[in-house]
Design an enzyme around this catalytic site. Sequence first.
Site, PDB file in Angstrom:
ATOM      1  N   PHE A  36      79.315  74.965  47.286  1.00 35.53           N
ATOM      2  CA  PHE A  36      79.577  76.090  48.172  1.00 35.53           C
ATOM      3  C   PHE A  36      81.061  76.055  48.433  1.00 35.53           C
ATOM      4  O   PHE A  36      81.617  74.993  48.735  1.00 35.53           O
ATOM      5  CB  PHE A  36      78.818  75.966  49.502  1.00 35.53           C
ATOM      6  CG  PHE A  36      77.326  76.100  49.360  1.00 35.53           C
ATOM      7  CD1 PHE A  36      76.776  77.213  48.738  1.00 35.53           C
ATOM      8  CD2 PHE A  36      76.483  75.129  49.849  1.00 35.53           C
ATOM      9  CE1 PHE A  36      75.401  77.335  48.591  1.00 35.53           C
ATOM     10  CE2 PHE A  36      75.109  75.251  49.711  1.00 35.53           C
ATOM     11  CZ  PHE A  36      74.559  76.360  49.078  1.00 35.53           C
TER      12      PHE A  36
ATOM     13  N   THR B 254      76.682  67.399  58.014  1.00 39.59           N
ATOM     14  CA  THR B 254      75.257  67.580  58.265  1.00 39.59           C
ATOM     15  C   THR B 254      74.531  66.239  58.310  1.00 39.59           C
ATOM     16  O   THR B 254      73.579  66.071  59.064  1.00 39.59           O
ATOM     17  CB  THR B 254      74.655  68.465  57.161  1.00 39.59           C
ATOM     18  OG1 THR B 254      75.328  69.733  57.218  1.00 39.59           O
ATOM     19  CG2 THR B 254      73.175  68.686  57.384  1.00 39.59           C
ATOM     20  N   SER B 255      74.990  65.285  57.523  1.00 39.51           N
ATOM     21  CA  SER B 255      74.288  63.998  57.521  1.00 39.51           C
ATOM     22  C   SER B 255      74.365  63.335  58.887  1.00 39.51           C
ATOM     23  O   SER B 255      73.433  62.668  59.308  1.00 39.51           O
ATOM     24  CB  SER B 255      74.858  63.070  56.460  1.00 39.51           C
ATOM     25  OG  SER B 255      76.213  62.851  56.718  1.00 39.51           O
TER      26      SER B 255
ATOM     27  N   HIS C 234      68.592  68.617  50.711  1.00 41.93           N
ATOM     28  CA  HIS C 234      69.830  67.932  50.363  1.00 41.93           C
ATOM     29  C   HIS C 234      69.623  66.412  50.328  1.00 41.93           C
ATOM     30  O   HIS C 234      68.962  65.855  51.191  1.00 41.93           O
ATOM     31  CB  HIS C 234      70.909  68.278  51.387  1.00 41.93           C
ATOM     32  CG  HIS C 234      72.289  68.000  50.895  1.00 41.93           C
ATOM     33  ND1 HIS C 234      72.817  66.733  50.841  1.00 41.93           N
ATOM     34  CD2 HIS C 234      73.239  68.820  50.413  1.00 41.93           C
ATOM     35  CE1 HIS C 234      74.045  66.795  50.359  1.00 41.93           C
ATOM     36  NE2 HIS C 234      74.325  68.052  50.091  1.00 41.93           N
TER      37      HIS C 234
ATOM     38  N   THR D  45      70.992  73.633  48.974  1.00 39.41           N
ATOM     39  CA  THR D  45      72.228  73.539  48.200  1.00 39.41           C
ATOM     40  C   THR D  45      71.982  73.890  46.744  1.00 39.41           C
ATOM     41  O   THR D  45      72.784  74.581  46.119  1.00 39.41           O
ATOM     42  CB  THR D  45      72.790  72.109  48.300  1.00 39.41           C
ATOM     43  OG1 THR D  45      72.982  71.822  49.692  1.00 39.41           O
ATOM     44  CG2 THR D  45      74.112  71.978  47.578  1.00 39.41           C
TER      45      THR D  45
ATOM     46  N   TYR E  66      84.304  50.183  80.256  1.00 42.30           N
ATOM     47  CA  TYR E  66      85.582  50.900  80.186  1.00 42.30           C
ATOM     48  C   TYR E  66      85.439  52.402  80.033  1.00 42.30           C
ATOM     49  O   TYR E  66      86.414  53.129  80.088  1.00 42.30           O
ATOM     50  CB  TYR E  66      86.486  50.318  79.082  1.00 42.30           C
ATOM     51  CG  TYR E  66      85.776  50.053  77.778  1.00 42.30           C
ATOM     52  CD1 TYR E  66      85.301  48.780  77.471  1.00 42.30           C
ATOM     53  CD2 TYR E  66      85.564  51.065  76.854  1.00 42.30           C
ATOM     54  CE1 TYR E  66      84.630  48.527  76.291  1.00 42.30           C
ATOM     55  CE2 TYR E  66      84.898  50.822  75.671  1.00 42.30           C
ATOM     56  CZ  TYR E  66      84.432  49.550  75.392  1.00 42.30           C
ATOM     57  OH  TYR E  66      83.771  49.306  74.229  1.00 42.30           O
TER      58      TYR E  66
ATOM     59  N   VAL F 198      82.048  57.016  68.864  1.00 45.04           N
ATOM     60  CA  VAL F 198      82.604  57.338  70.176  1.00 45.04           C
ATOM     61  C   VAL F 198      83.792  58.291  70.007  1.00 45.04           C
ATOM     62  O   VAL F 198      83.857  59.335  70.636  1.00 45.04           O
ATOM     63  CB  VAL F 198      83.030  56.046  70.922  1.00 45.04           C
ATOM     64  CG1 VAL F 198      83.792  56.381  72.206  1.00 45.04           C
ATOM     65  CG2 VAL F 198      81.802  55.212  71.265  1.00 45.04           C
ATOM     66  N   GLY F 199      84.721  57.943  69.139  1.00 48.76           N
ATOM     67  CA  GLY F 199      85.900  58.780  68.914  1.00 48.76           C
ATOM     68  C   GLY F 199      85.505  60.143  68.369  1.00 48.76           C
ATOM     69  O   GLY F 199      84.469  60.293  67.729  1.00 48.76           O
TER      70      GLY F 199
END
Lengths: 492, 492
Positions: B97, B168-169, B190, B249, B335, B356-357
């Site tokens: 795509f 998507t995973s 997929h 897909t 923290y 987390v990031g």
Amino acid sequence: MDGALRFVSPAGWTEKKPCPEDVRSYLHKAVDFISDYYKSVESLPVLPDVKPGYLQRELQAAPPASSASFDVAMKELRAAVVPGMTHWASPNFFAFFPSTNSAAAIAGDLIASAMNTVGFTWQANPAATEMEVLALDWLALLQRLPASFMNRTAAGRGTGGGVILGTTSEAMLGVSGLPRLAVYAADQTHSTFFKACRLAGFDPANIRSIPTGAETDYALDPAKLLEIMRADVDAVLVPTYICATVGTTSSNAVDPVGAIADVAAVFNAWVHVDAAYAGSACICPEFRHHLAGGERVDSISMSPHKWLMTCLDCTCLWVRDTHRLTGSLETNPEYLKNDASESGTVTDLKDMQVGVGRRFRGLKLWMVMRTYGAAKLQEHIRSDVAMAKMFEDNVRSDDRFEVVVPRNFALVCFRIKPRHGMTEEVADEANRELMERLNRTGKAYLAHTVVGGKFVLRFAVGSSLQEERHVRSAWELIKKTTAEIMEEIVVE
Amino acid sequence: MDGALRFVSPAGWTEKKPCPEDVRSYLHKAVDFISDYYKSVESLPVLPDVKPGYLQRELQAAPPASSASFDVAMKELRAAVVPGMTHWASPNFFAFFPSTNSAAAIAGDLIASAMNTVGFTWQANPAATEMEVLALDWLALLQRLPASFMNRTAAGRGTGGGVILGTTSEAMLGVSGLPRLAVYAADQTHSTFFKACRLAGFDPANIRSIPTGAETDYALDPAKLLEIMRADVDAVLVPTYICATVGTTSSNAVDPVGAIADVAAVFNAWVHVDAAYAGSACICPEFRHHLAGGERVDSISMSPHKWLMTCLDCTCLWVRDTHRLTGSLETNPEYLKNDASESGTVTDLKDMQVGVGRRFRGLKLWMVMRTYGAAKLQEHIRSDVAMAKMFEDNVRSDDRFEVVVPRNFALVCFRIKPRHGMTEEVADEANRELMERLNRTGKAYLAHTVVGGKFVLRFAVGSSLQEERHVRSAWELIKKTTAEIMEEIVVE
């Protein structure tokens, strides 16, 4: 907002497609914004004074039906979004680990967004794939990682290699997907490790969080690890995976990599080193010893977005034997098959990550190293460490405070010391009050942690626009605020 | 290369930090590059003619010791990287795509890179968190998703909501982490689904890939699903999770969402809808019926980076009950604790993802919708679909070819038809030869798939710079190349 502008046609829209002139004009507006933002961010409150749900009241609740000039989005960005931001780019940001950045990284990321390439296989983008391989090898060289982790060594192509991912948790997930059964890490290890292990299907009962204490400066004790692993073997479990952290998020503790690798060898367990933050420091010879023993571990990850002048997101994962990773992560749907993959001469990076899609993250990392070179990157690390040391010296010279754990890198963990009969509870309360008052000023943002049961302030140096004067101002503010709090405690 | 330049100091480096003037000058260079690139990319070979390892020979093997002008990196980018790129931005790109893009998205992504904020909790960035919530609600409104998936509805704050992820995973992994035991999807689903299930610790023996065929246009047959789930119950398994795909897909098959939800209800199983590609089309009323029954599913994901003018990476995941997601993904290290999180009035997006990031991805998505509005976004989808229909009509009008499955969106699956006693094997060979010759010209790039055991070419319309003339040229090239191949087959 700006209902009247909703029916203005965007400039430069040719037929149905945005044209290159559009891109140029929008980007120039974005660059002007960024330039103004960097000049003014120092004067903005680093932590905003907004209440949950504020943005909803500022912006339209529903998407507009018609197009508008790009100026509308930029105007709303300035008027509504910026005032509600926590400014990670502010030089007064000392919380968590600052996000690190540079002109070369932003430019590289911009070009990646514009090229918008999806290099899941080598064929889907040879240059992006090979640049990622090259950037990882360069960074491995800068950190003097063992040659076994490199894609290309003087001796040719080895079994080692790596991949650039979005976050450390992806790195852990990829690796933890390999083995099963009992897994180990110190209780100071990042929460994402325990989350990744749960997601990877490990039985929560077999995920060991090994207690640490002041006697090892909150690093993992190899003797304790050995004991617990032996007990697991006695209980007919198979110890398979150990995560050692170099520079924990909480207090920058450094697990002894070599000694842990020795213990792991007894059980033939996989050792992963999470050097997300402190790995960047290891490009300086004086910090490299923290990775000593790295030649005996199986995988290492670190995040240049944490401390190597590279904007989010960029986490590097190296493994000694890429086949052990691809064996677990490989997929081969028909629509991705191609001659290059089948020849076995190329790396398809999709097989070293959970997802298939991927940004061209190698470009910004390469541009950072290409432009700044080893010397400037080392200077950057040393400058941050020097500022942190200056702050630490200030704290040590003031007997109202204590440094709670030895400083290893650019993070200082400190607190108001309980004195004159102050209980630990009151000291914790005073420290929490100190943090909250500092953060409310808008002139500094610090986060906290709990070490050995005590509430501790974390002063993390390294925001990209930070200079010595910002650290000095923060220290003055801390002293003044502490004096006020002490006064109030005495009065009560 | 450029060893002589290695000792030049980068302009604008003030003391130890890059300054805002640096950022402006580097970004202007990047914008000039992008502008030139967009103007010239049409004339570049879409698939490069390079051999594995080419880049290593073009660029320095080791990182430079000293800094260089940013011009050096830009020069090497033009000279060494661009010639080895597969140009996803080329209007002659018809593979996989296409990655979709727009001026507003690139500008939004650039600003996100520069602000470099990490909004893991609301407090860590209120504006970024709330903008992500708002952008997801806007997109849900554009797609007319059931109100149960929205953060805010006319009735106030509900239990629904979502998160923007990279791929998507990640969306599948987050959701599949919830339940255990037997899981189901069509064999056209997929590959990332099966990988995510393995990583999430499902027993591979209990991951069901349900066969599909031409009789349902390769969509999942609910009757077959029911039968298999019943057999699992008889075998004392617990059917827990079904992934339905809207726009596979491989061939853009559409699983019947409503009928699958009905089957799932019998077993109280979780239904996830993966509309990664075709979800974008559902902003047009004429395509919305593909999501009919969505009010009875548990989660939906789609990727604006696939077809909604938003550069990588941007995958939206909505769930009806966010507590079921946060219950499995929440972490609460000291923290990251703060008053806002503890008040329970805010969403901390880290609790809806694995890591987390996180980048400020909401900004670009909001900028796209804010600038182009519903009308232009619909026009963009319809224009791509119209071009695909034109191509499909061309194929149908030429009796050397066949359209293998009905076209649902902007993907046409076609092949040279076996005729005059040509065997299926020879036809497959001719089609593979057609694809390889087309791709070698550098004037078009198509991928393939296998449908019903046959080698099929995928012609995917939608690259952002694509116009009707590019589709026409590709068709002319296909006809001409096919004629040559047919000639050779006859001669042999």
